[in-house]
Design an enzyme around this catalytic site. Sequence first.
Site, PDB file in Angstrom:
ATOM      1  N   TYR A 118     -13.120  19.400   6.787  1.00  0.00           N
ATOM      2  CA  TYR A 118     -12.439  18.602   7.818  1.00  0.00           C
ATOM      3  C   TYR A 118     -13.327  17.448   8.267  1.00  0.00           C
ATOM      4  O   TYR A 118     -12.882  16.287   8.336  1.00  0.00           O
ATOM      5  CB  TYR A 118     -12.083  19.486   9.006  1.00  0.00           C
ATOM      6  N   LYS A 122     -12.711  13.320   7.834  1.00  0.00           N
ATOM      7  CA  LYS A 122     -12.713  12.392   8.965  1.00  0.00           C
ATOM      8  C   LYS A 122     -13.742  11.284   8.749  1.00  0.00           C
ATOM      9  O   LYS A 122     -13.497  10.109   9.067  1.00  0.00           O
ATOM     10  CB  LYS A 122     -12.992  13.146  10.269  1.00  0.00           C
ATOM     11  N   ASN A 147     -13.781  17.825  22.126  1.00  0.00           N
ATOM     12  CA  ASN A 147     -12.666  18.740  22.399  1.00  0.00           C
ATOM     13  C   ASN A 147     -11.759  18.133  23.472  1.00  0.00           C
ATOM     14  O   ASN A 147     -12.237  17.704  24.525  1.00  0.00           O
ATOM     15  CB  ASN A 147     -13.206  20.089  22.883  1.00  0.00           C
ATOM     16  N   GLY A 310      13.551  28.070  73.476  1.00  0.00           N
ATOM     17  CA  GLY A 310      13.051  28.554  74.754  1.00  0.00           C
ATOM     18  C   GLY A 310      11.765  29.356  74.689  1.00  0.00           C
ATOM     19  O   GLY A 310      11.226  29.761  75.729  1.00  0.00           O
TER      20      GLY A 310
END
Length: 398
Positions: A118, A122, A147, A310
């Site tokens: 991965y 990237k 994150n 009241g």
Amino acid sequence: MKILITGACGFVGKNLTEALKNIRDGKDRTHSGLSVEEIFCYDIESSDEELDYACERCDFVFNLAGVNRPKDASEFMEGNFGFASKLLDSLKKHKNRCPVMISSSIQATCIGRYDSDYGRSKKAGEELVFSYGEETGARVLVYRFPNLFGKWCRPNYNSAVATFCHNIANDLPITVSDPSVCLELLYIDDLIDEMLSALEGREHRCEFDGIDTVLCDGGRYCAAPVTHKVTLGEIVELLEGFKAQPSTLVMPEIPAGSFAKKLYSTYLSYLPKEKVCFPLKMNVDARGSFTELLRTEKCGQFSVNISKPGITKGQHWHNTKWEFFIVVSGHGLIEERKIGSDEVLRFEVSGEKIEAIHMLPGYTHNIINLSDTEDLVTLMWANEQFDAQKPDTFFEVV
């Protein structure tokens, strides 16, 4: 400005799309300098023709498309590098040199635990975009996201915070093997703010010292300037406190800009319907009712008092405790008398003219419903939480 968003149905894409819609439709006036004419939303279900059409017309590209959880590791390169190639080729075909932003990952550093298929995919996507910028002269913005967390993030996928929030909110178990593990976290609203700044040409530039972001003018990469470094144990502790709030009524400290504030907002976005509403304990008698609404860790508590027609309530004083009485409905009279004095301070109050009245320390006080037919509703704030062991409350008629 016409804007293309790839990966528009994903976590970041959805938040960015909605932010841009608010600007386009005149709902967000905090970015009055931006003019959004059209938003092209591209995702996995979109056609090549739609991508080509958008690439011909767009003035800015946010490439958020990517592969996170493929069935086979080879799909990383195809999804992260291959699609970027397809996108840039389409821009080149139409001689469109508009700015291009690409979402990469801190894993592209390929250092230590980040050395993976991965991360390498990237990294390849980053270099492709940098080469494209050199070749065409287009402004390129490469963001390595840490994150991410925030509303609409998919739980049990690739965000520990989303999983923790979802599971704790829904009474499901969580697994924390090492509470001391520290995460660098970027809140979605902070990221969207940065992306809107990038649209205006005000992106934050940076370089990397290993996996650490170093903000600097003229840096090769870009970054959101505000992130939070928090351990898994700290996250879970905060979330357990958020979960307990409906029973304790205690609102933890959530200062502006803090991680706790952002995490709380995220946690709430995962609440199931049955937890969105929760009961409060009403102390009811013939005079009306008194209900604690909210307690804070350091700034007292809020309550609501309802007095029947009241009825007189109060007739007591405090040494240190002080309060605000705010009548929001009905017609009443508040009286205060300093202990040892005969002078009485009187304030006629009404929901027609909302005012805040101090209940002074050392003054016995009451509140009288002057109506013969209507309840008197008073919002009360005390500077400290009620302590049954030390109530600091002494009966004395005004």
